[in-house]
Structure formats: structure tokens, C-alpha cells
Design a protein around this motif. Structure first.
Motif, PDB file in Angstrom:
ATOM      1  N   MET A  32      13.932  48.850  47.441  1.00 24.24           N
ATOM      2  CA  MET A  32      15.373  49.052  47.284  1.00 24.24           C
ATOM      3  C   MET A  32      15.738  49.198  45.810  1.00 24.24           C
ATOM      4  N   VAL A  33      16.512  50.245  45.495  1.00 23.14           N
ATOM      5  CA  VAL A  33      17.019  50.465  44.141  1.00 23.14           C
ATOM      6  C   VAL A  33      18.515  50.132  44.147  1.00 23.14           C
ATOM      7  N   PRO A  34      18.955  49.170  43.343  1.00 20.90           N
ATOM      8  CA  PRO A  34      20.352  48.731  43.425  1.00 20.90           C
ATOM      9  C   PRO A  34      21.327  49.631  42.667  1.00 20.90           C
ATOM     10  N   LEU A  35      22.518  49.796  43.242  1.00 22.56           N
ATOM     11  CA  LEU A  35      23.634  50.355  42.504  1.00 22.56           C
ATOM     12  C   LEU A  35      24.229  49.239  41.656  1.00 22.56           C
ATOM     13  N   LYS A  36      25.268  49.554  40.902  1.00 23.13           N
ATOM     14  CA  LYS A  36      25.865  48.568  40.001  1.00 23.13           C
ATOM     15  C   LYS A  36      27.324  48.335  40.350  1.00 23.13           C
ATOM     16  N   ILE A  37      27.773  47.084  40.139  1.00 22.01           N
ATOM     17  CA  ILE A  37      29.163  46.675  40.345  1.00 22.01           C
ATOM     18  C   ILE A  37      29.715  46.234  38.996  1.00 22.01           C
ATOM     19  N   ASN A  38      30.895  46.721  38.664  1.00 24.23           N
ATOM     20  CA  ASN A  38      31.507  46.372  37.383  1.00 24.23           C
ATOM     21  C   ASN A  38      32.863  45.692  37.607  1.00 24.23           C
ATOM     22  N   PHE A  39      33.020  44.514  37.000  1.00 22.29           N
ATOM     23  CA  PHE A  39      34.315  43.840  36.922  1.00 22.29           C
ATOM     24  C   PHE A  39      34.700  43.816  35.447  1.00 22.29           C
ATOM     25  N   GLY A  40      35.485  44.784  35.018  1.00 25.09           N
ATOM     26  CA  GLY A  40      35.788  44.872  33.600  1.00 25.09           C
ATOM     27  C   GLY A  40      34.509  45.110  32.815  1.00 25.09           C
ATOM     28  N   GLU A  41      34.209  44.236  31.854  1.00 24.46           N
ATOM     29  CA  GLU A  41      33.012  44.367  31.022  1.00 24.46           C
ATOM     30  C   GLU A  41      31.763  43.774  31.688  1.00 24.46           C
ATOM     31  N   GLU A  42      31.949  43.038  32.771  1.00 29.50           N
ATOM     32  CA  GLU A  42      30.814  42.429  33.465  1.00 29.50           C
ATOM     33  C   GLU A  42      30.163  43.440  34.398  1.00 29.50           C
ATOM     34  N   GLN A  43      28.841  43.533  34.338  1.00 30.73           N
ATOM     35  CA  GLN A  43      28.112  44.423  35.231  1.00 30.73           C
ATOM     36  C   GLN A  43      27.063  43.641  36.011  1.00 30.73           C
ATOM     37  N   VAL A  48      21.467  42.038  44.042  1.00 25.68           N
ATOM     38  CA  VAL A  48      20.377  41.461  43.256  1.00 25.68           C
ATOM     39  C   VAL A  48      20.921  40.341  42.377  1.00 25.68           C
ATOM     40  N   THR A  49      21.836  40.684  41.472  1.00 27.78           N
ATOM     41  CA  THR A  49      22.462  39.653  40.642  1.00 27.78           C
ATOM     42  C   THR A  49      23.863  39.304  41.132  1.00 27.78           C
ATOM     43  N   LEU A  50      24.329  39.997  42.176  1.00 25.56           N
ATOM     44  CA  LEU A  50      25.609  39.658  42.803  1.00 25.56           C
ATOM     45  C   LEU A  50      25.467  39.814  44.308  1.00 25.56           C
ATOM     46  N   GLN A  51      25.483  38.675  45.010  1.00 24.61           N
ATOM     47  CA  GLN A  51      25.377  38.689  46.463  1.00 24.61           C
ATOM     48  C   GLN A  51      26.756  38.844  47.103  1.00 24.61           C
ATOM     49  N   SER A  52      26.758  39.170  48.379  1.00 22.63           N
ATOM     50  CA  SER A  52      28.014  39.453  49.080  1.00 22.63           C
ATOM     51  C   SER A  52      29.003  38.298  49.010  1.00 22.63           C
ATOM     52  N   GLU A  53      28.534  37.063  49.257  1.00 19.08           N
ATOM     53  CA  GLU A  53      29.442  35.917  49.286  1.00 19.08           C
ATOM     54  C   GLU A  53      30.136  35.741  47.932  1.00 19.08           C
ATOM     55  N   ASP A  54      29.341  35.863  46.851  1.00 24.40           N
ATOM     56  CA  ASP A  54      29.903  35.719  45.507  1.00 24.40           C
ATOM     57  C   ASP A  54      30.838  36.881  45.176  1.00 24.40           C
ATOM     58  N   PHE A  55      30.486  38.065  45.648  1.00 22.85           N
ATOM     59  CA  PHE A  55      31.325  39.239  45.390  1.00 22.85           C
ATOM     60  C   PHE A  55      32.715  39.064  45.992  1.00 22.85           C
ATOM     61  N   TYR A  56      32.791  38.626  47.258  1.00 23.76           N
ATOM     62  CA  TYR A  56      34.097  38.505  47.916  1.00 23.76           C
ATOM     63  C   TYR A  56      34.935  37.381  47.302  1.00 23.76           C
ATOM     64  N   ARG A  57      34.260  36.339  46.802  1.00 26.42           N
ATOM     65  CA  ARG A  57      34.996  35.305  46.083  1.00 26.42           C
ATOM     66  C   ARG A  57      35.534  35.859  44.766  1.00 26.42           C
ATOM     67  N   LYS A  58      34.708  36.606  44.072  1.00 25.87           N
ATOM     68  CA  LYS A  58      35.107  37.177  42.789  1.00 25.87           C
ATOM     69  C   LYS A  58      36.221  38.209  42.964  1.00 25.87           C
ATOM     70  N   LEU A  59      36.200  38.878  44.078  1.00 25.32           N
ATOM     71  CA  LEU A  59      37.191  39.910  44.362  1.00 25.32           C
ATOM     72  C   LEU A  59      38.603  39.341  44.394  1.00 25.32           C
ATOM     73  N   THR A  60      38.726  38.119  44.896  1.00 26.85           N
ATOM     74  CA  THR A  60      40.049  37.500  45.003  1.00 26.85           C
ATOM     75  C   THR A  60      40.473  36.795  43.721  1.00 26.85           C
ATOM     76  N   SER A  61      39.508  36.498  42.840  1.00 27.70           N
ATOM     77  CA  SER A  61      39.846  35.729  41.636  1.00 27.70           C
ATOM     78  C   SER A  61      39.870  36.558  40.354  1.00 27.70           C
ATOM     79  N   SER A  62      39.187  37.701  40.356  1.00 31.89           N
ATOM     80  CA  SER A  62      39.077  38.493  39.133  1.00 31.89           C
ATOM     81  C   SER A  62      40.363  39.269  38.842  1.00 31.89           C
ATOM     82  N   ALA A  63      40.666  39.408  37.569  1.00 29.87           N
ATOM     83  CA  ALA A  63      41.818  40.215  37.159  1.00 29.87           C
ATOM     84  C   ALA A  63      41.487  41.704  37.175  1.00 29.87           C
ATOM     85  N   HIS A  64      40.204  42.028  37.340  1.00 29.92           N
ATOM     86  CA  HIS A  64      39.762  43.417  37.290  1.00 29.92           C
ATOM     87  C   HIS A  64      39.441  43.943  38.689  1.00 29.92           C
ATOM     88  N   PHE A  65      39.832  45.186  38.957  1.00 29.71           N
ATOM     89  CA  PHE A  65      39.440  45.849  40.196  1.00 29.71           C
ATOM     90  C   PHE A  65      38.002  46.328  40.038  1.00 29.71           C
TER      91      PHE A  65
END
Length: 292
Positions: A32-43, A48-65
Motif C-alpha cells: 500500500m502506498v499512502p496518500l497524504k492528509i494536510n491540516f494547515g501546516e501539518e501533514q 500510516v501516521t494518521l488513523q481513522s479514529e484520530d482523523f475524525y477526532r481531529k476533524l471536529t477540533s482542528s481550525a483547518h479544513f
């Protein structure tokens, strides 16, 4: 021509948008070759470095789309070269719809950068799909490798399965479609006020299409049953994968409705990964149906 030389080792490659669970990838030797997710300056690397559970939590708390980006040609090239170091190896690389992402074209470009005996040993396939619409094809291909099938036979299997596969997404909110440029702001606002639930699918080219817009979840699920009835007719559903974006309750409702209406052989749950979740939005549920 695909598969003209004797092949003793075939490897299957995909990308992270296939939403294949890690345990399944490991059991079937899928790369598997991963795509990338960016929250502002965070990639982050998708799953791999961002699992689904953490992503959905971050989605509700981050100021960045969140935004997403494809792997580089070099990342694909590294994977291909590594796999092809073993003699008599060929690679089948199956990826996210080329209409939705540049991932397929990047993988294809990487395959042309191979040199020497490795050139021509990678066969890149456009899934014309997303999430487990890709995943089901990849898993079937990997199982065919284990069954001793040839490259030609596996590519034909993927094409046949793709033509007998049906996908319906029920999106919980229009906000993410609007932010991703799929619909206008006024439509998103109106849809939210009226509790409109768009039912999405993927056409034969792999492009997202709005099949219908229904008010309320119950009516939306009932409409999906109607659509599936037209698709599968009296065929048995060989596999049903129910996917969700942090909405297991909704996924269970969809599963129960489908198995009560149709003859279903195999059922499994899938979590929509960060990249797909970033575009579909939390609360989304989906049915991935194969009749072959």
C-alpha cells in the motif's frame, strides 16, 4: 503485452484510499502506498501516521479544513523497484479513480521510469472507483495471485468484477461536499435546513454522481434498497461491505436493511479512511455490493 513471460511471483499494489484493513493487507501480501492528509501546516500519511479514529477526532477540533494530496512518482517508483528486485516478478497496481485523483496517473508515470529488465513489469489499473470499491478489486486480485492465476487472468477478473459492482454513499452532511467544491454554498445550506440526504454513487468512468436527494435517513436507506433492487435483480449478492465514517450505528441500520431484502453471502464492515472521509465527511455510510 501483459503476462507474456512466465511469472512465478505477482505482487499487488494499491493506495490508501482502498480502505483495506491492515490485517487483510498483511494476510494477502498487498503493498500500500499512502496518500497524504494536510491540516494547515501539518501533514500526515493516510492510515500510516494518521488513523481513522484520530482523523475524525481531529476533524471536529482542528481550525483547518483537511486537504489531500497524492504520492509522488518517486514514492511509487521506490515501491515498484523494491518489489521487482525479486526475479520473475510482475506487479499489478490498482488505484483510485483517475477522474477523482491524480494517483493513477502518478503510478502510471512511475511505471515508465523503471529501467532495464524492470521496465514493462508494472501494470497500472484504473479502478474507476473509490474506497472499498477499489479494496474489493484489490483483495480479489490478491486472492487470485494465491490461487495461481496469471497476470492476464487477474486483470480480466478485476475488469469483470468492476462491471458487476454497485456503490451507494449516503452523506450525512453537505458541508464537506460544498467545501470540496462539489456543490454550491446555497445548496449546502438549504440541504442542511431541510435535512436533505444526498445519495451518491460512482458512474462507469469513476466520477461521483448524485443519484437522488431524499429527506431523512429512513427514506434514504429505503431509496438505496430500491436502487440496489434494480441493479442486482434476482442475483445473489456475493459480498456486501458496509463502510462508515465514524457512524457505526448508521452502518448497522444500512446492513440490516440490505440483508433483510436480499440474499447476501458475505458481509463485513469497513471504516472509511482519512482521505475518503475528508471528502465525504463524518457520518457518511456506504454500501459496496458485488454480484460476482
Amino acid at each position: 503485452m501483459i503476462g507474456v513471460s512466465p511469472v512465478t511471483n505477482i505482487r499487488i499494489v494499491t493506495d490508501s484510499t482502498a480502505d483495506i484493513p491492515l490485517a487483510v493487507r498483511e494476510a494477502l501480501n498487498i503493498e500500500m502506498v499512502p496518500l497524504k492528509i494536510n491540516f494547515g501546516e501539518e501533514q500526515f500519511l493516510d492510515t500510516v501516521t494518521l488513523q481513522s479514529e484520530d482523523f475524525y477526532r481531529k476533524l471536529t477540533s482542528s481550525a483547518h479544513f483537511p486537504t489531500t494530496s497524492t504520492p509522488s512518482p518517486g514514492e511509487f517508483l521506490d515501491v515498484y523497484q523494491s518489489l521487482l528486485e525479486k526475479p520473475d516478478t510482475e506487479v499489478i497496481s490498482i488505484h483510485l479513480s483517475s477522474v477523482l485523483s491524480g494517483t493513477y496517473r502518478t503510478a502510471e508515470l512511475a511505471s515508465t521510469l523503471l529501467e532495464g529488465d524492470q521496465l514493462g513489469k508494472v501494470h497500472v489499473v484504473d479502478s474507476c472507483s473509490a474506497s472499498y470499491g477499489i479494496g474489493a478489486l484489490v483483495v480479489a486480485a490478491a486472492e487470485a495471485v494465491q490461487a495461481g492465476k496469471s497476470v492476464d487472468e487477474i486483470v480480466t477478473l478485476v475488469q469483470t468484477m468492476r462491471a458487476n459492482f454497485y456503490i451507494y454513499f449516503l452523506v450525512d452532511t453537505l458541508e464537506f461536499l460544498q467545501k470540496g467544491g462539489r456543490i454550491g454554498k446555497a445548496s449546502a445550506l438549504l440541504g442542511s435546513l431541510l435535512n436533505i440526504k444526498p445519495i451518491l454513487s460512482l458512474d462507469s468512468a469513476g466520477e461521483v454522481s448524485v443519484v437522488d436527494k431524499v429527506r431523512g435517513n429512513k427514506k434514504a436507506i429505503a431509496r438505496i434498497l430500491e436502487l440496489l433492487a434494480a441493479d442486482v435483480s434476482d442475483k445473489t449478492i456475493r459480498s456486501l461491505h458496509i463502510a462508515h465514517a465514524n457512524n457505526l450505528e448508521g452502518a448497522e441500520q444500512l446492513r440490516e436493511a440490505i440483508v433483510q431484502r436480499f440474499a447476501v453471502e458475505n458481509v463485513a464492515y469497513i471504516t472509511l479512511g482519512p482521505v475518503i472521509g475528508a471528502h465525504a465527511g463524518p457520518g457518511t455510510i456506504a454500501a459496496f455490493v458485488s454480484t460476482v
